[in-house]
Design an enzyme around this catalytic site. Sequence first.
Site, PDB file in Angstrom:
ATOM      1  N   GLY A 139      25.536  93.506   3.450  1.00  0.00           N
ATOM      2  CA  GLY A 139      25.359  92.933   5.049  1.00  0.00           C
ATOM      3  C   GLY A 139      25.499  91.435   5.319  1.00  0.00           C
ATOM      4  N   SER A 150      40.986  91.328   8.565  1.00  0.00           N
ATOM      5  CA  SER A 150      41.390  91.727   9.723  1.00  0.00           C
ATOM      6  C   SER A 150      40.265  92.350  10.567  1.00  0.00           C
ATOM      7  CB  SER A 150      42.633  92.545   9.743  1.00  0.00           C
ATOM      8  OG  SER A 150      43.708  91.948   8.883  1.00  0.00           O
ATOM      9  N   ARG A 194      31.594 116.389   4.863  1.00  0.00           N
ATOM     10  CA  ARG A 194      31.960 115.107   5.687  1.00  0.00           C
ATOM     11  C   ARG A 194      31.422 115.485   7.208  1.00  0.00           C
ATOM     12  NH1 ARG A 194      34.175 110.952   4.332  1.00  0.00           N
ATOM     13  NH2 ARG A 194      35.637 111.918   2.446  1.00  0.00           N
ATOM     14  N   ASN A 220      36.101  97.922  13.097  1.00  0.00           N
ATOM     15  CA  ASN A 220      35.862  97.625  11.645  1.00  0.00           C
ATOM     16  C   ASN A 220      36.620  96.129  11.191  1.00  0.00           C
ATOM     17  OD1 ASN A 220      35.363  98.331   9.046  1.00  0.00           O
ATOM     18  ND2 ASN A 220      37.349  98.850   8.671  1.00  0.00           N
ATOM     19  N   THR A 223      40.711 103.577  14.907  1.00  0.00           N
ATOM     20  CA  THR A 223      41.760 104.727  15.491  1.00  0.00           C
ATOM     21  C   THR A 223      41.368 105.707  14.274  1.00  0.00           C
ATOM     22  OG1 THR A 223      43.621 103.980  14.748  1.00  0.00           O
ATOM     23  CG2 THR A 223      42.868 103.457  17.195  1.00  0.00           C
ATOM     24  N   HIS A 227      38.080  94.489   7.663  1.00  0.00           N
ATOM     25  CA  HIS A 227      38.936  95.143   6.502  1.00  0.00           C
ATOM     26  C   HIS A 227      39.594  93.971   5.809  1.00  0.00           C
ATOM     27  CE1 HIS A 227      40.823  97.828   3.948  1.00  0.00           C
ATOM     28  NE2 HIS A 227      41.799  97.118   3.983  1.00  0.00           N
ATOM     29  N   GLU A 252      36.127  86.246   7.001  1.00  0.00           N
ATOM     30  CA  GLU A 252      35.159  87.294   7.462  1.00  0.00           C
ATOM     31  C   GLU A 252      34.044  87.014   8.318  1.00  0.00           C
ATOM     32  OE1 GLU A 252      34.562  90.965   5.161  1.00  0.00           O
ATOM     33  OE2 GLU A 252      35.615  90.130   3.611  1.00  0.00           O
ATOM     34  N   ASP A 295      42.089 102.431   8.613  1.00  0.00           N
ATOM     35  CA  ASP A 295      42.434 101.077   8.679  1.00  0.00           C
ATOM     36  C   ASP A 295      43.531 100.843   9.277  1.00  0.00           C
ATOM     37  OD1 ASP A 295      40.122 100.392   7.317  1.00  0.00           O
ATOM     38  OD2 ASP A 295      41.412 100.612   5.277  1.00  0.00           O
ATOM     39  N   ASN A 318      28.364  90.326   6.601  1.00  0.00           N
ATOM     40  CA  ASN A 318      29.015  90.626   7.988  1.00  0.00           C
ATOM     41  C   ASN A 318      27.980  90.825   9.035  1.00  0.00           C
ATOM     42  OD1 ASN A 318      31.970  90.027   8.218  1.00  0.00           O
ATOM     43  ND2 ASN A 318      31.827  91.340   6.109  1.00  0.00           N
ATOM     44  N   ARG A 326      32.308 104.475   4.374  1.00  0.00           N
ATOM     45  CA  ARG A 326      32.806 105.962   4.586  1.00  0.00           C
ATOM     46  C   ARG A 326      34.075 106.175   5.491  1.00  0.00           C
ATOM     47  NH1 ARG A 326      30.502 109.682   1.495  1.00  0.00           N
ATOM     48  NH2 ARG A 326      30.812 111.123   3.276  1.00  0.00           N
ATOM     49  N   ILE A 327      34.693 107.361   5.013  1.00  0.00           N
ATOM     50  CA  ILE A 327      35.799 107.536   5.835  1.00  0.00           C
ATOM     51  C   ILE A 327      35.154 108.412   6.748  1.00  0.00           C
ATOM     52  CG2 ILE A 327      37.925 108.801   5.807  1.00  0.00           C
ATOM     53  CD1 ILE A 327      38.557 107.830   3.038  1.00  0.00           C
ATOM     54  N   GLN A 335      33.600  84.013   2.938  1.00  0.00           N
ATOM     55  CA  GLN A 335      33.058  82.751   3.409  1.00  0.00           C
ATOM     56  C   GLN A 335      33.986  82.022   4.336  1.00  0.00           C
ATOM     57  OE1 GLN A 335      29.864  81.961   2.650  1.00  0.00           O
ATOM     58  NE2 GLN A 335      29.571  83.597   1.245  1.00  0.00           N
TER      59      GLN A 335
HETATM   60  C1  GAR Z   1      33.276  93.107   3.408  1.00  0.00           C
HETATM   61  O1  GAR Z   1      34.322  92.279   2.449  1.00  0.00           O
HETATM   62  C2  GAR Z   1      34.260  94.157   4.009  1.00  0.00           C
HETATM   63  O2  GAR Z   1      35.398  93.490   4.712  1.00  0.00           O
HETATM   64  C3  GAR Z   1      34.419  95.330   3.237  1.00  0.00           C
HETATM   65  O3  GAR Z   1      33.175  95.541   2.543  1.00  0.00           O
HETATM   66  C4  GAR Z   1      32.363  94.202   2.321  1.00  0.00           C
HETATM   67  C5  GAR Z   1      31.215  94.210   2.826  1.00  0.00           C
HETATM   68  O4  GAR Z   1      30.316  93.164   2.615  1.00  0.00           O
HETATM   69  N1  GAR Z   1      34.723  96.643   4.003  1.00  0.00           N
HETATM   70  C6  GAR Z   1      35.691  97.416   3.581  1.00  0.00           C
HETATM   71  O5  GAR Z   1      36.250  97.305   2.590  1.00  0.00           O
HETATM   72  C7  GAR Z   1      35.896  98.481   4.429  1.00  0.00           C
HETATM   73  N2  GAR Z   1      36.984  99.296   4.042  1.00  0.00           N
HETATM   74  P1  GAR Z   1      29.108  92.892   3.490  1.00  0.00           P
HETATM   75  O6  GAR Z   1      28.135  94.161   3.344  1.00  0.00           O
HETATM   76  O7  GAR Z   1      28.378  91.883   2.569  1.00  0.00           O
HETATM   77  O8  GAR Z   1      29.350  92.378   4.876  1.00  0.00           O
END
Ligand code: GAR
Length: 221
Positions: free
Chosen positions: A15, A139, A68, A110, A144, A112, A178, A148, A17, A94-95, A175
Site C-alpha cells: 500500500g 505508467s 474468477r 491502474n 481496459t 504498472h 510511482e 496492462d 501507492n 488480480r486479473i 520512490q
Molecule cells: C507497485 O510497484 C505497483 O506498481 C505494482 O505492485 C506494487 C504494489 O506496491 N503493481 C503491479 O505490478 C500491477 N500489475 P504497493 O502496494 O506498495 O503500492
Amino acid sequence: MREPARLVVLISGTGRNLQAILDAVSSGRIQARTVAVISNRPDAQGLLRAQAAGVTTEVVDHKAFESREAFDQALAERIEQYQPDLIALAGFMRILSDAFVKRFEGRMFNIHPSLLPKYRGLHTHQRALEAGDNRHGASVHYVTAELDGGPVVLQGSIDIRPGDNAEILADRVMQEVELHIYSQVLAWAAAGRIRLTKEGLAFDGQIMDAPLQMETLTADP
Ligand code: GAR
C-alpha cells in the site's frame, strides 16, 4: 464548486501507492473523498494505512470464491455500494474479467511498474534488466479489457544504473516515479480534466497521441 469525486482504491499488499493517494487526498491535491479501500487479501498492510487515515476498509477474499467470475461479481457489487466516480487499482494483483472491466471502464485506473507497452504482466524490473534497457519506470493507465493495455495517461522513467538489481530498481521506481505519478493522474481525473473517449484519451478536451511524461510536466500542465 464541484463535489469531491468518490474514490475507491483496490489493493493487495503493502500500500505505498495507496499511502501517497491518501496523503494527496488529505492535502487537497486530489479533490476526492476516499470512500473505501478494498483488499482481496485479509493481511494486506495497506488496510492498516487506510484505517489510520480513517477510511472504511473491506476485504473480499478471492480464496473464498470458486471462480474468477464469482469473485469479480462479489467485488463489483461491493464497489458499487460506494457509488464511486473513480476506482484506483494500487498494487491490486488480480486479473479482472472482461465483464468486471466493462462495468467500470472509463473510471478505473491502474499503476504498472514498467514503461508500457513494455513488460506487461509480472517481473517487470528483472525483465528490464535482462533486456539491457538503460531506462525503466512506471505508467498509470485506464483499465481496459486488455491486460496492462489500456491508454497510458502518464509515465515516468529513471536511468538504470550499473549495480542495480531487481530489488534496488523496484525501490527506485517506487520512490522516484510511482509515488508521484498516480496522485497526479487521480488529481486530473477528479478535476474532470482527463476522459476516455471513443477517439482515445482526452486531456482538457484534446485527444492525446502519446502518454504524458513526468519529466516534462510543469507544475500544472
Ligand atoms: C507497485 O510497484 C505497483 O506498481 C505494482 O505492485 C506494487 C504494489 O506496491 N503493481 C503491479 O505490478 C500491477 N500489475 P504497493 O502496494 O506498495 O503500492
